[in-house]
Design an enzyme around this catalytic site. Structure first.
Site, mmCIF file in Angstrom:
data_model
loop_
_atom_site.group_PDB
_atom_site.id
_atom_site.type_symbol
_atom_site.label_atom_id
_atom_site.label_comp_id
_atom_site.label_asym_id
_atom_site.label_seq_id
_atom_site.Cartn_x
_atom_site.Cartn_y
_atom_site.Cartn_z
ATOM 1 C CE LYS A 191 -4.106 1.935 0.405
ATOM 2 N NZ LYS A 191 -5.123 1.873 -0.657
ATOM 3 C CG ASP A 223 -6.591 -0.518 -2.766
ATOM 4 O OD1 ASP A 223 -5.483 -0.792 -3.270
ATOM 5 O OD2 ASP A 223 -7.045 0.646 -2.727
ATOM 6 C CG ASP A 247 -4.734 -12.817 8.526
ATOM 7 O OD1 ASP A 247 -4.882 -14.049 8.534
ATOM 8 O OD2 ASP A 247 -5.480 -12.034 9.149
ATOM 9 C CG ASP A 251 -9.028 -15.951 5.702
ATOM 10 O OD1 ASP A 251 -7.982 -16.607 5.886
ATOM 11 O OD2 ASP A 251 -9.909 -15.817 6.578
HETATM 12 C C1 IPM Z 1 -3.956 -17.248 10.177
HETATM 13 C C2 IPM Z 1 -4.804 -16.831 11.347
HETATM 14 C C3 IPM Z 1 -3.920 -16.212 12.417
HETATM 15 C C4 IPM Z 1 -3.241 -15.005 11.802
HETATM 16 C C5 IPM Z 1 -4.644 -15.854 13.716
HETATM 17 C C6 IPM Z 1 -5.318 -17.052 14.324
HETATM 18 C C7 IPM Z 1 -3.737 -15.191 14.694
HETATM 19 O O1 IPM Z 1 -5.819 -15.980 10.934
HETATM 20 O O2 IPM Z 1 -3.050 -18.079 10.369
HETATM 21 O O3 IPM Z 1 -4.196 -16.752 9.080
HETATM 22 O O4 IPM Z 1 -3.840 -13.918 11.769
HETATM 23 O O5 IPM Z 1 -2.099 -15.134 11.367
HETATM 24 MG MG MG Z 2 -5.923 -15.733 8.811
#
Ligand code: IPM
Ligand code: MG
Length: 363
Positions: A191, A223, A247, A251
């Site tokens: 960013k 973003d 992180d 996801d």
């Molecule tokens: C991940 C999880 C962890 C992170 C949490 C549980 C602290 O979300 O491994 O992605 O944020 O690294």
């Molecule tokens: Mg995570």
């Protein structure tokens, strides 16, 4: 070969999914003549309940002294009221830092059998989804000072994001090396239109690029990257990014492949001893119901064999078994498409047993 594995079952669905991965490792040991010696390690909420701390020194030592660590998941509502540095997640952060595993590798690859489970349009999925997020794991805002104070008038909080050039360089190199072994495209995500840390990040990446002329480096703002991952994921080969962006993006990336329950990860530093964990959390809402998907953990065990133990064939064997079980039409509920004609829904333990049954030596 004999290998010592520190096993952290953790909280929520952690114990169930880890048990399935251990079933698979046992069978691999039998098939290939290895001995996996497992040592239980407490971490997370269960460790808070038992020892008053999310990770004790003694438990961390067991991990550092092992040949590698296999982890389920930590955390749950029961411990949510605790201050940040006493929570189960702090155990995980201390483990990552204590092991020095700065490089987290999270593959986002769609299994052809699960194309229907992706929320993306078929026309986008058909272009292919096969990229890796290389996430910096032991620096940045996760490890800066956190504080909350009250000046008598108003409450305020602070979380410091700090990176030095060396921290950026070592993860940058992993990004370039990873890309070099693949399609040779590295996308550095930051960013830099707002953050100083990101401007430093970008400078270091460009300095390193001179040493990797065979790899094509591009920059992308985080973003925009979040948008591109759903718009045109086929454009990505390797993404390298800092801790918090990694992180969040990992996801998102997992979701487009069908389910976060399928994604393993490896975390490595400067030694062979790695930390292997699925990227999903402890999912307390489904814990103990035998419906969790153990595949992310089973594939994490495969990564452990490949990256820490140099057991390529054994890792392939596990991945082939997962492929076979998916071909066989078996699905846990998270990867069961609506309708799901011809598919069979199975629980966590049956999925682990099926994968174990499908393990075949093919050399
Ligand atoms: C991940 C999880 C962890 C992170 C949490 C549980 C602290 O979300 O491994 O992605 O944020 O690294
Ligand atoms: Mg995570």
């Amino acid at each position: 070969m004999e290998k010592n594995i520190a096993v952290i079952r953790g909280d929520g669905i952690g114990p169930e999914i880890v048990d399935e991965a251990l079933k698979v490792l046992d069978k691999i040991g039998e098939l290939y003549g290895h001995k996996f010696v497992c040592t239980d390690v407490d971490m997370g909420g269960c460790s808070i309940d038992k020892w008053g701390s999310p990770l004790t020194e003694e438990m961390l030592k067991k991990c550092v002294e092992s040949d590698s660590v296999l982890l389920g998941a930590v955390g749950g509502d029961k411990w949510n009221h605790l201050p940040v540095d006493k929570r189960p997640e702090k155990g995980l952060l201390n483990l990552r830092a204590g092991m020095g595993v700065y490089s987290n590798n999270r593959p986002a690859k769609i299994w052809s059998q699960l194309a229907d489970a992706s929320p993306l349009k078929k026309s986008i999925v058909d272009k292919g989804i096969d990229f890796i997020i290389v996430r910096e794991l032991i620096g940045g805002i996760y490890f800066g000072e956190h504080s909350t104070a009250d000046d008598g008038n108003i409450k305020f909080s602070e979380d410091i994001m700090r990176y030095n050039e060396n921290e950026i360089e070592r993860i940058g190199r992993i990004g370039f090396e990873t890309a070099r072994k693949r399609r040779k495209q590295l996308c550095s995500v930051e960013k830099s239109n707002v953050l100083d840390c990101s401007r430093l990040w970008k400078n270091v990446m460009h300095r390193l690029a001179g040493e990797y002329p065979d790899v094509k480096l591009t920059d992308m703002l985080v973003d925009n990257c979040a948008m591109q991952i759903v718009k045109n994921p086929a454009q990505f080969d390797v993404i390298v990014t800092e801790n918090m962006f990694g992180d969040i993006l990992s996801d998102e990336a997992s979701m487009i492949t069908g389910s976060i329950g399928m994604i393993p990860s490896s975390s490595l530093g400067n030694t062979q001893c790695g930390l292997y964990e699925p990227i999903h959390g402890s999912a307390p809402d489904i814990a103990g119901k035998d419906i969790a998907n153990p595949i992310g953990t089973i594939l994490s065990a495969a990564m452990m064999l490949r990256y820490s133990f140099d057991m390529e064939k054994e890792a392939d064997c596990i991945e082939n078994a997962v492929d076979g079980v998916l071909d066989g039409g078996y699905r846990t509920s998270d990867i069961m498409p609506d309708g799901g004609e011809g598919l069979k829904q199975v629980g966590c333990s049956e999925m682990g047993s099926l994968i174990t049954k499908y393990l075949k030596r093919n050399d």
